[in-house]
Design a protein around this motif. Sequence first.
Motif, short mmCIF file in Angstrom:
data_model
loop_
_atom_site.label_atom_id
_atom_site.label_comp_id
_atom_site.label_asym_id
_atom_site.label_seq_id
_atom_site.Cartn_x
_atom_site.Cartn_y
_atom_site.Cartn_z
N THR A 23 1.30 1.00 22.72
CA THR A 23 1.14 1.36 21.30
C THR A 23 1.66 2.77 21.05
O THR A 23 2.45 3.01 20.13
N ASP A 27 5.29 3.70 19.05
CA ASP A 27 5.21 4.59 17.88
C ASP A 27 6.07 5.83 18.09
O ASP A 27 6.78 6.26 17.18
N GLY B 42 -3.40 -6.58 16.20
CA GLY B 42 -3.91 -5.27 15.82
C GLY B 42 -5.30 -5.34 15.19
O GLY B 42 -6.15 -4.46 15.42
N SER B 69 -3.78 4.38 16.76
CA SER B 69 -3.16 3.99 15.50
C SER B 69 -2.98 5.20 14.62
O SER B 69 -3.75 6.14 14.66
N SER B 70 -1.95 5.20 13.79
CA SER B 70 -1.83 6.25 12.79
C SER B 70 -2.91 6.02 11.74
O SER B 70 -3.39 4.91 11.54
N SER B 72 -2.59 6.10 8.54
CA SER B 72 -2.14 5.26 7.42
C SER B 72 -2.14 3.78 7.83
O SER B 72 -2.56 2.92 7.06
N ARG B 73 -1.71 3.49 9.05
CA ARG B 73 -1.70 2.09 9.47
C ARG B 73 -3.13 1.55 9.59
O ARG B 73 -3.44 0.43 9.19
N HIS B 76 -4.69 0.86 6.16
CA HIS B 76 -4.16 -0.40 5.62
C HIS B 76 -4.88 -1.59 6.25
O HIS B 76 -5.32 -2.51 5.55
N ALA B 77 -5.01 -1.55 7.57
CA ALA B 77 -5.65 -2.68 8.28
C ALA B 77 -7.12 -2.80 7.86
O ALA B 77 -7.62 -3.89 7.62
#
Lengths: 160, 160
Positions: A23, A27, B42, B69-70, B72-73, B76-77
């Motif tokens: 991951t 990225d 994810g 994870s970022s 922003s991602r 969203h999730a």
Amino acid sequence: MSDTQWLTPDQQRAWRAYLEATTLLFDALDRQLQAEAGMPHGYYEILVRLSEAEDRAMRMSELAARTRSSRSRLSHAIARLEERGWVMRTDAPTDRRGQVAQLTAKGLGVLTAAAPGHVAAVRAAVIERLTPEQIAQLESIGTAIVEGLCPGGDGAIATS
Amino acid sequence: MSDTQWLTPDQQRAWRAYLEATTLLFDALDRQLQAEAGMPHGYYEILVRLSEAEDRAMRMSELAARTRSSRSRLSHAIARLEERGWVMRTDAPTDRRGQVAQLTAKGLGVLTAAAPGHVAAVRAAVIERLTPEQIAQLESIGTAIVEGLCPGGDGAIATS
């Protein structure tokens, strides 16, 4: 479902380390390529595969197999690359149903400019972090997983 | 750029085997989870991390770090998972600016139902393809890559 065979602690640590590394790495490579070359990692892989093919051209079905991509994802990416003038699609000369993707001179120029930065990023994040023994192990681990998911090898990959 | 240090053949084979294995594997796991549990891989990882936390709740910033994870991602999730009623967001009690994501009973039920099929897929595609030695190597390779990309360790991951 009480007969589920859960992962042992060793297996779970290995699986999580692999997931986290992957991951983070994908990225980082996407960020590097977006920042320096304006493309995601998936586009770069497509350009590399085309650059290595005869006449820098490949049937869409073979390109999908080589990049381990579904046909629909590849078609989407190729359409974007065509808009940028980096790839050109033509009908396959010997097969009415097939299409061929070809790297353009502009696409080759973009790839050539992007490659040193990308290779430096891969070296720094992966190659230089590992011993030669680990690099050999990474190849055999990767190959074992690929063979499990694609038993037929390169020529017989399901691309749907 | 003539001083670029390209990958050696050994390094390139290892890198490509890893890339191919990872692309195939993530697609296979996504397909398995979509088919059997209606979610991408994810989302599954987010539900797992929350299920392991105290009160099945975690600050968004920590959850982003744990899932690599970022922000922003992840946001969203989590919004999608909230729509499904699997996760609930609340303000952090001790920090006006923080938000906490909590697994709901419904989300826990979905995760519990999805886990056996997912673990079976991971076992078949990865664990059973590798020797115990390779599983140990996979952990050390993954850890070396994570440490290179996140030198501070778990507590100091850049999540932007």
